[in-house]
Design a protein around this motif. Structure first.
Motif, mmCIF file in Angstrom:
data_model
loop_
_atom_site.group_PDB
_atom_site.id
_atom_site.type_symbol
_atom_site.label_atom_id
_atom_site.label_comp_id
_atom_site.label_asym_id
_atom_site.label_seq_id
_atom_site.Cartn_x
_atom_site.Cartn_y
_atom_site.Cartn_z
ATOM 1 N N ILE A 1 12.780 -20.939 -33.457
ATOM 2 C CA ILE A 1 12.274 -21.464 -34.730
ATOM 3 C C ILE A 1 11.364 -20.454 -35.418
ATOM 4 O O ILE A 1 11.426 -20.254 -36.634
ATOM 5 C CB ILE A 1 11.513 -22.786 -34.492
ATOM 6 N N GLY A 2 10.516 -19.787 -34.620
ATOM 7 C CA GLY A 2 9.562 -18.837 -35.186
ATOM 8 C C GLY A 2 10.156 -17.499 -35.563
ATOM 9 O O GLY A 2 9.541 -16.733 -36.301
ATOM 10 N N GLY A 3 11.350 -17.183 -35.048
ATOM 11 C CA GLY A 3 12.010 -15.931 -35.422
ATOM 12 C C GLY A 3 11.763 -14.783 -34.473
ATOM 13 O O GLY A 3 11.917 -13.620 -34.848
ATOM 14 N N ALA A 4 11.387 -15.082 -33.209
ATOM 15 C CA ALA A 4 11.201 -14.011 -32.231
ATOM 16 C C ALA A 4 12.521 -13.311 -31.938
ATOM 17 O O ALA A 4 12.552 -12.153 -31.519
ATOM 18 C CB ALA A 4 10.603 -14.577 -30.942
ATOM 19 N N PHE A 5 13.620 -14.023 -32.155
ATOM 20 C CA PHE A 5 14.960 -13.465 -32.050
ATOM 21 C C PHE A 5 15.867 -14.274 -32.972
ATOM 22 O O PHE A 5 15.500 -15.356 -33.435
ATOM 23 C CB PHE A 5 15.488 -13.513 -30.611
ATOM 24 N N TYR A 6 17.042 -13.751 -33.249
ATOM 25 C CA TYR A 6 18.018 -14.478 -34.054
ATOM 26 C C TYR A 6 18.932 -15.275 -33.130
ATOM 27 O O TYR A 6 19.346 -14.797 -32.076
ATOM 28 C CB TYR A 6 18.841 -13.517 -34.913
ATOM 29 N N ALA B 1 22.061 -23.523 -37.250
ATOM 30 C CA ALA B 1 21.204 -23.443 -38.432
ATOM 31 C C ALA B 1 19.829 -24.015 -38.108
ATOM 32 O O ALA B 1 19.688 -24.928 -37.297
ATOM 33 C CB ALA B 1 21.824 -24.222 -39.590
ATOM 34 N N ILE B 2 18.804 -23.425 -38.738
ATOM 35 C CA ILE B 2 17.431 -23.911 -38.632
ATOM 36 C C ILE B 2 16.973 -24.204 -40.052
ATOM 37 O O ILE B 2 16.696 -23.288 -40.827
ATOM 38 C CB ILE B 2 16.510 -22.869 -37.969
ATOM 39 N N ILE B 3 16.924 -25.474 -40.404
ATOM 40 C CA ILE B 3 16.617 -25.889 -41.765
ATOM 41 C C ILE B 3 15.165 -26.354 -41.841
ATOM 42 O O ILE B 3 14.784 -27.329 -41.199
ATOM 43 C CB ILE B 3 17.541 -27.032 -42.236
ATOM 44 N N LEU B 4 14.363 -25.656 -42.619
ATOM 45 C CA LEU B 4 12.979 -26.043 -42.834
ATOM 46 C C LEU B 4 12.763 -26.277 -44.322
ATOM 47 O O LEU B 4 12.968 -25.375 -45.127
ATOM 48 C CB LEU B 4 12.017 -24.957 -42.334
ATOM 49 N N ASP B 5 12.389 -27.510 -44.664
ATOM 50 C CA ASP B 5 12.152 -27.857 -46.065
ATOM 51 C C ASP B 5 13.365 -27.504 -46.931
ATOM 52 O O ASP B 5 13.239 -26.888 -47.990
ATOM 53 C CB ASP B 5 10.902 -27.130 -46.560
ATOM 54 N N ALA B 6 14.546 -27.880 -46.442
ATOM 55 C CA ALA B 6 15.831 -27.722 -47.138
ATOM 56 C C ALA B 6 16.332 -26.284 -47.192
ATOM 57 O O ALA B 6 17.354 -26.010 -47.824
ATOM 58 C CB ALA B 6 15.768 -28.291 -48.556
ATOM 59 N N ASN B 7 15.654 -25.346 -46.524
ATOM 60 C CA ASN B 7 16.076 -23.945 -46.519
ATOM 61 C C ASN B 7 16.491 -23.519 -45.110
ATOM 62 O O ASN B 7 15.767 -23.775 -44.142
ATOM 63 C CB ASN B 7 14.951 -23.033 -47.013
ATOM 64 N N ASN B 8 17.648 -22.864 -45.008
ATOM 65 C CA ASN B 8 18.086 -22.336 -43.718
ATOM 66 C C ASN B 8 17.353 -21.020 -43.459
ATOM 67 O O ASN B 8 17.596 -20.016 -44.133
ATOM 68 C CB ASN B 8 19.596 -22.108 -43.720
ATOM 69 N N ILE B 9 16.449 -21.027 -42.476
ATOM 70 C CA ILE B 9 15.614 -19.850 -42.205
ATOM 71 C C ILE B 9 16.142 -19.043 -41.017
ATOM 72 O O ILE B 9 15.471 -18.099 -40.572
ATOM 73 C CB ILE B 9 14.161 -20.257 -41.940
ATOM 74 N N ALA B 10 17.317 -19.385 -40.512
ATOM 75 C CA ALA B 10 17.836 -18.751 -39.299
ATOM 76 C C ALA B 10 17.991 -17.242 -39.434
ATOM 77 O O ALA B 10 17.915 -16.514 -38.438
ATOM 78 C CB ALA B 10 19.170 -19.381 -38.905
ATOM 79 N N ALA B 11 18.211 -16.753 -40.644
ATOM 80 C CA ALA B 11 18.393 -15.312 -40.848
ATOM 81 C C ALA B 11 17.121 -14.630 -41.351
ATOM 82 O O ALA B 11 17.110 -13.420 -41.571
ATOM 83 C CB ALA B 11 19.531 -15.068 -41.835
ATOM 84 N N ASP B 12 16.046 -15.391 -41.524
ATOM 85 C CA ASP B 12 14.794 -14.813 -42.013
ATOM 86 C C ASP B 12 14.044 -14.108 -40.891
ATOM 87 O O ASP B 12 14.027 -14.594 -39.751
ATOM 88 C CB ASP B 12 13.882 -15.897 -42.596
ATOM 89 N N PRO B 13 13.386 -12.987 -41.172
ATOM 90 C CA PRO B 13 12.575 -12.317 -40.150
ATOM 91 C C PRO B 13 11.341 -13.140 -39.815
ATOM 92 O O PRO B 13 10.936 -14.020 -40.586
ATOM 93 C CB PRO B 13 12.201 -10.987 -40.819
ATOM 94 N N TYR C 1 8.132 -12.479 -39.780
ATOM 95 C CA TYR C 1 6.965 -12.399 -40.662
ATOM 96 C C TYR C 1 7.119 -13.291 -41.891
ATOM 97 O O TYR C 1 6.139 -13.827 -42.413
ATOM 98 C CB TYR C 1 6.703 -10.950 -41.079
ATOM 99 N N LYS C 2 8.364 -13.478 -42.327
ATOM 100 C CA LYS C 2 8.601 -14.353 -43.470
ATOM 101 C C LYS C 2 8.452 -15.818 -43.056
ATOM 102 O O LYS C 2 7.873 -16.629 -43.782
ATOM 103 C CB LYS C 2 9.998 -14.100 -44.043
ATOM 104 N N ARG C 3 8.946 -16.155 -41.887
ATOM 105 C CA ARG C 3 8.802 -17.531 -41.395
ATOM 106 C C ARG C 3 7.335 -17.882 -41.161
ATOM 107 O O ARG C 3 6.936 -19.043 -41.273
ATOM 108 C CB ARG C 3 9.585 -17.710 -40.094
ATOM 109 N N ALA C 4 6.535 -16.874 -40.784
ATOM 110 C CA ALA C 4 5.122 -17.114 -40.466
ATOM 111 C C ALA C 4 4.330 -17.637 -41.655
ATOM 112 O O ALA C 4 3.245 -18.201 -41.483
ATOM 113 C CB ALA C 4 4.481 -15.826 -39.949
ATOM 114 N N LEU C 5 4.857 -17.473 -42.866
ATOM 115 C CA LEU C 5 4.176 -18.005 -44.047
ATOM 116 C C LEU C 5 4.203 -19.533 -44.052
ATOM 117 O O LEU C 5 3.330 -20.172 -44.647
ATOM 118 C CB LEU C 5 4.841 -17.464 -45.319
ATOM 119 N N ASP C 6 5.190 -20.124 -43.403
ATOM 120 C CA ASP C 6 5.338 -21.587 -43.399
ATOM 121 C C ASP C 6 5.199 -22.210 -42.015
ATOM 122 O O ASP C 6 5.156 -23.435 -41.889
ATOM 123 C CB ASP C 6 6.709 -21.977 -43.969
ATOM 124 N N ILE C 7 5.146 -21.361 -40.979
ATOM 125 C CA ILE C 7 5.074 -21.869 -39.605
ATOM 126 C C ILE C 7 3.838 -21.313 -38.904
ATOM 127 O O ILE C 7 3.672 -20.096 -38.783
ATOM 128 C CB ILE C 7 6.335 -21.488 -38.805
#
Length: 268
Positions: A57-62, A67-79, A81-87
């Motif tokens: 969920i946090g993006g330590a690996f892909y 799919a990982i959907i957070l607030d209607a957005n699929n963040i599975a491909a996000d790095p 550091y980008k996920r850390a803004l919301d998690i």
């Protein structure tokens, strides 16, 4: 701020060292839905996939698929550091998550400005008073030690500061990875109380890994159990409030039950 968010994990799968003798399917088509404001506790023996789920969920690996959907957005491909803004994520080790050579105030300021529309160097007295009020709510006397370097704090004090850092910027999701396990029992109880108060007040959707079944069944509104990379139990409401440790153990085979019984503090 209250986020109208939700989390959906859809067929989340991760295999480490595929095609080798060390191949390990750590997450096996995990499906999970969290409603806004859910506080989910997660239990399971060592190696069940709990921290791996958080890392996914946090993006330590892909992940391999899903799919990982957070607030209607699929963040599975996000790095990460980008996920850390919301998690926000709080680890077991009190030494992680803070800058030990910086003061309490400076650490809070770094976390605060991560999403605030101002520079770290543009913080003013109003921001400082905000930090002081937050620290005061912890009832640990840290509001009088804002100029103290975090590295000199006790483990419990440091975890409390890290908890504030994780929540000060209104994350959409909070991940608590055994964040009281390294503390003495009295301090752990204090930090857990502070945690539940902050989560309830801010209505943050939260997931908490714990090895303490009693705490798992009394904290939050929902409990899931993992085993071999899968969710094997998901309870809430009356089913959860009436559940006993003995009943939970029936979900394991004899072999896995023995591992569970040998696991640290799980049945405390």
């Amino acid at each position: 701020m209250v986020w109208n968010n939700m989390l959906d994990l859809i067929n989340v799968t991760k295999t480490f060292n595929p095609g080798t003798v060390n191949e390990k399917k750590a997450l096996n088509s995990v499906n999970l839905h969290l409603d806004p404001g859910d506080f989910v506790t997660i239990i399971g023996s060592n190696g069940a996939g709990k921290s791996t789920l958080f890392n996914a969920i946090g993006g330590a690996f892909y992940i391999d698929k899903g799919a990982i959907i957070l607030d209607a957005n699929n963040i599975a491909a996000d790095p990460d550091y980008k996920r850390a803004l919301d998690i926000g994520r709080l680890m077991q080790d009190p030494m992680k998550g803070t800058a030990p050579s910086m003061t309490i105030e400076e650490n809070l300021a770094l976390a605060y400005t991560r999403k605030a529309k101002k520079s770290f160097f543009a913080l003013n007295k109003r921001d400082s008073w905000h930090f002081r009020e937050l620290l005061s709510s912890l009832d640990l006397g840290l509001e009088y030690r804002m100029k103290t370097k975090v590295g000199t704090l006790s483990g419990g004090q440091r975890q409390a500061v890290t908890l504030l850092m994780c929540t000060i910027a209104s994350p959409k999701l909070l991940l608590l990875d055994e964040h009281t396990a390294a503390l003495d029992p009295a301090t752990a109880q204090k930090i857990l109380k502070i945690t539940t108060e902050i989560v309830a007040e801010s209505k943050i959707t939260t997931m908490m890994i714990t090895h303490d079944i009693k705490s798992a069944l009394s904290t939050g509104n929902r409990t899931i159990m993992m085993d071999e990379g899968e969710i094997i139990l998901d309870i809430k409401g009356d089913e959860r409030s009436n559940m006993t440790v003995e009943e939970l153990l029936t979900y394991y085979s004899k072999e896995r039950k023995k591992e569970l019984m040998d696991d640290r503090i799980l049945l405390s």
